[in-house]
Write an enzyme that holds these catalytic residues in place. Structure first.
Site, PDB file in Angstrom:
ATOM      1  N   VAL A 148      -6.505  33.102  14.384  1.00  0.00           N
ATOM      2  CA  VAL A 148      -7.907  33.482  14.521  1.00  0.00           C
ATOM      3  C   VAL A 148      -8.751  32.217  14.459  1.00  0.00           C
ATOM      4  O   VAL A 148      -8.660  31.448  13.497  1.00  0.00           O
ATOM      5  CB  VAL A 148      -8.332  34.475  13.419  1.00  0.00           C
ATOM      6  CG1 VAL A 148      -9.805  34.834  13.570  1.00  0.00           C
ATOM      7  CG2 VAL A 148      -7.470  35.735  13.466  1.00  0.00           C
ATOM      8  N   ALA A 184      -7.726  31.382  10.425  1.00  0.00           N
ATOM      9  CA  ALA A 184      -6.571  32.005   9.762  1.00  0.00           C
ATOM     10  C   ALA A 184      -5.423  32.103  10.746  1.00  0.00           C
ATOM     11  O   ALA A 184      -5.597  31.971  11.960  1.00  0.00           O
ATOM     12  CB  ALA A 184      -6.942  33.390   9.233  1.00  0.00           C
ATOM     13  N   THR A 185      -4.243  32.323  10.204  1.00  0.00           N
ATOM     14  CA  THR A 185      -3.056  32.522  11.035  1.00  0.00           C
ATOM     15  C   THR A 185      -2.290  33.723  10.517  1.00  0.00           C
ATOM     16  O   THR A 185      -2.332  34.029   9.319  1.00  0.00           O
ATOM     17  CB  THR A 185      -2.164  31.266  11.031  1.00  0.00           C
ATOM     18  OG1 THR A 185      -1.074  31.448  11.933  1.00  0.00           O
ATOM     19  CG2 THR A 185      -1.612  30.997   9.637  1.00  0.00           C
ATOM     20  N   GLY A 186      -1.613  34.429  11.416  1.00  0.00           N
ATOM     21  CA  GLY A 186      -0.895  35.632  11.027  1.00  0.00           C
ATOM     22  C   GLY A 186       0.347  35.830  11.855  1.00  0.00           C
ATOM     23  O   GLY A 186       0.778  34.933  12.591  1.00  0.00           O
ATOM     24  N   ASP A 199      -2.087  49.689   9.022  1.00  0.00           N
ATOM     25  CA  ASP A 199      -1.880  48.451   8.254  1.00  0.00           C
ATOM     26  C   ASP A 199      -3.101  48.171   7.380  1.00  0.00           C
ATOM     27  O   ASP A 199      -3.617  47.054   7.349  1.00  0.00           O
ATOM     28  CB  ASP A 199      -1.610  47.285   9.194  1.00  0.00           C
ATOM     29  CG  ASP A 199      -1.005  46.074   8.467  1.00  0.00           C
ATOM     30  OD1 ASP A 199      -0.410  46.272   7.387  1.00  0.00           O
ATOM     31  OD2 ASP A 199      -1.138  44.949   8.966  1.00  0.00           O
TER      32      ASP A 199
END
Length: 437
Positions: A27, A20-22, A141
């Site tokens: 990640v 994943a990317t954020g 969050d």
């Protein structure tokens, strides 16, 4: 240089697959060559690696999450900074690789959860958050993307990247908003310090979504959504939900943080009561401070507002005896029998007019009330129960809404300037990579 498959970090962690990317990083699934186990590695994005503020926030995430040991929180194994192909140092965080699916992905498939699974998830998440709250930490969050569900139904909270110790200096600027707009608490949207009650509000938004299939607030942009969290009541939940479930969510979504459940643990206890078929317990509320104002006769508009907010008109104050010297008693007015009869008739007419006016107000609200489902209201501990609200939401919301909408930091243009410049979409949003599972 961006991380890629096969890169070795600190001679130990070999990157295998991008998960994943954020906002802060990527990640990766990786292999710990020393222990021979699969791990998750969160690598700080290259454009942030030279930014001392982001590096410090990344280190803070490692220290914060490493303090927490609970089955419902993804564990942190290691933190490091490594040269990547000679292109400068890159910070990374090594975490437990959870065999699970983010709740937001589950909702995309199913739309909503069954009531049994929804309440189970909420209780588990509340108990996991309690570990952080008991340690003086606030996640800040909480959202579906940060809640992983394993095949056995176990909840794992991830991404404490913007968590903050309550008694420590903040990493971010004063007034800067940290969190995701769709799930942000009103006080966070205003740039105020987050508390455990802020996490509870975010969890309440998730609860609203998982039982109804939609978020309480939507809009064209993050600022629009954040302003709705500050100023607007949530739409009523579906009428087919059990009343105690609706009451649980409504209590959790009040604007005043002092009138919510003050921690994840107390929220979890409330969910457990609902699962057992009981009404959720009322939170220990922090009443608004302020001195009583002199009693005045309310206008009809004020009276209707008082009824709508579940308040009572204060009783007239008794006059205090004079402490001055003895004064002669006032002369008595003498009236003839005819005058007394006229005064008596006038008094009766005045009383009758008041009774008729009260009946008109009551009947008008009774007519409106027939179209709304009865919802128990939340009252302050140690005070008589408040009257039933007409909006379908607790009286605490109606009472505190005025305070929030009239807050000195809110202008006609919306949020405070610093808050408006902040990234309300969240600094740590995690989005699965297309084609990955």
């Amino acid at each position: 240089m961006s991380p890629r498959i096969g890169v070795m970090l600190s001679g130990r962690y070999r990157l295998h697959r991008l998960i994943a990317t954020g906002g802060m990083g990527q990640v990766w699934e990786a292999v710990d060559s020393r222990l021979g186990r699969r791990v998750a590695v969160k690598v700080l994005k290259g454009e942030f690696s030279s930014d001392p503020e982001f590096i410090e926030r990344f280190r803070a995430e490692a220290r914060t999450t490493a303090m927490l040991n609970h089955p419902g929180i993804a564990s942190v194994h290691d933190y490091g900074e490594s040269h990547m192909d000679g292109e400068g140092r890159t910070a990374y965080l090594v975490m437990e690789l959870v065999n699970g699916e983010p709740l937001n992905s589950v909702l995309k498939r199913t739309g909503r959860l069954s009531l049994r699974h929804a309440l189970d998830m909420l209780e588990q998440t509340g108990r996991a958050l309690q570990i952080a709250h008991a340690a003086g930490l606030v996640h800040r969050d909480v959202k579906p993307g940060n809640i992983l569900i394993t095949p056995t139904g176990q909840v794992k909270i991830t991404d404490f990247g913007i968590a903050k110790a309550v008694d420590a200096a903040p990493v971010t600027q004063t007034g800067m908003v940290m969190g995701t707009a769709q799930y942000i608490a009103p006080e966070q949207a205003l740039g105020h310090d987050a508390t455990p009650a802020s996490d509870v509000y975010s969890l309440g938004v998730i609860g609203y979504e998982v039982v109804s299939g939609k978020r309480p607030f939507t809009g064209d942009g993050a600022l629009t959504v954040a302003m709705k969290h500050i100023k607007e009541p949530p739409p009523p939940l579906p009428a087919d939900l059990p009343p105690n479930v609706r009451e649980l969510i409504e209590i959790t979504l009040v604007k005043n943080p002092g009138m919510r459940y003050p921690s994840g643990g107390l929220f979890a206890e409330a969910v457990a009561a609902v699962r057992a078929g009981h009404r959720p317990p009322r939170p220990n509320q922090t009443p608004s401070s302020g001195r009583a104002s002199p009693t005045t006769i309310p206008s009809s508009t004020q009276a209707r507002a008082a009824v709508a907010c579940g308040t009572k008109t204060p009783a007239p104050r008794r006059s205090r005896p004079s402490t001055s010297g003895n004064r002669p008693p006032p002369a008595r007015n003498t009236f003839s029998s005819g005058q007394r009869a006229l005064l008596w008739a006038a008094g009766m007419l005045g009383a009758l007019a008041i009774i008729i006016a009260v009946l008109i107000v009551i009947n008008s609200y009774a007519g409106n009330e027939q179209h709304q489902p009865p919802t128990p209201t939340v009252t302050d501990t140690g005070t008589p129960p408040a009257t039933k609200t007409l909006s379908g939401f607790p009286a605490a919301y109606c009472e505190y809404r005025v305070n929030w909408t009239n807050h000195k930091e809110i202008s006609n243009s919306g949020l405070p300037k610093q808050a408006a410049r902040a990234q309300l979409a969240g600094a740590t949003d995690i989005s699965p990579v297309a084609g990955q599972t």
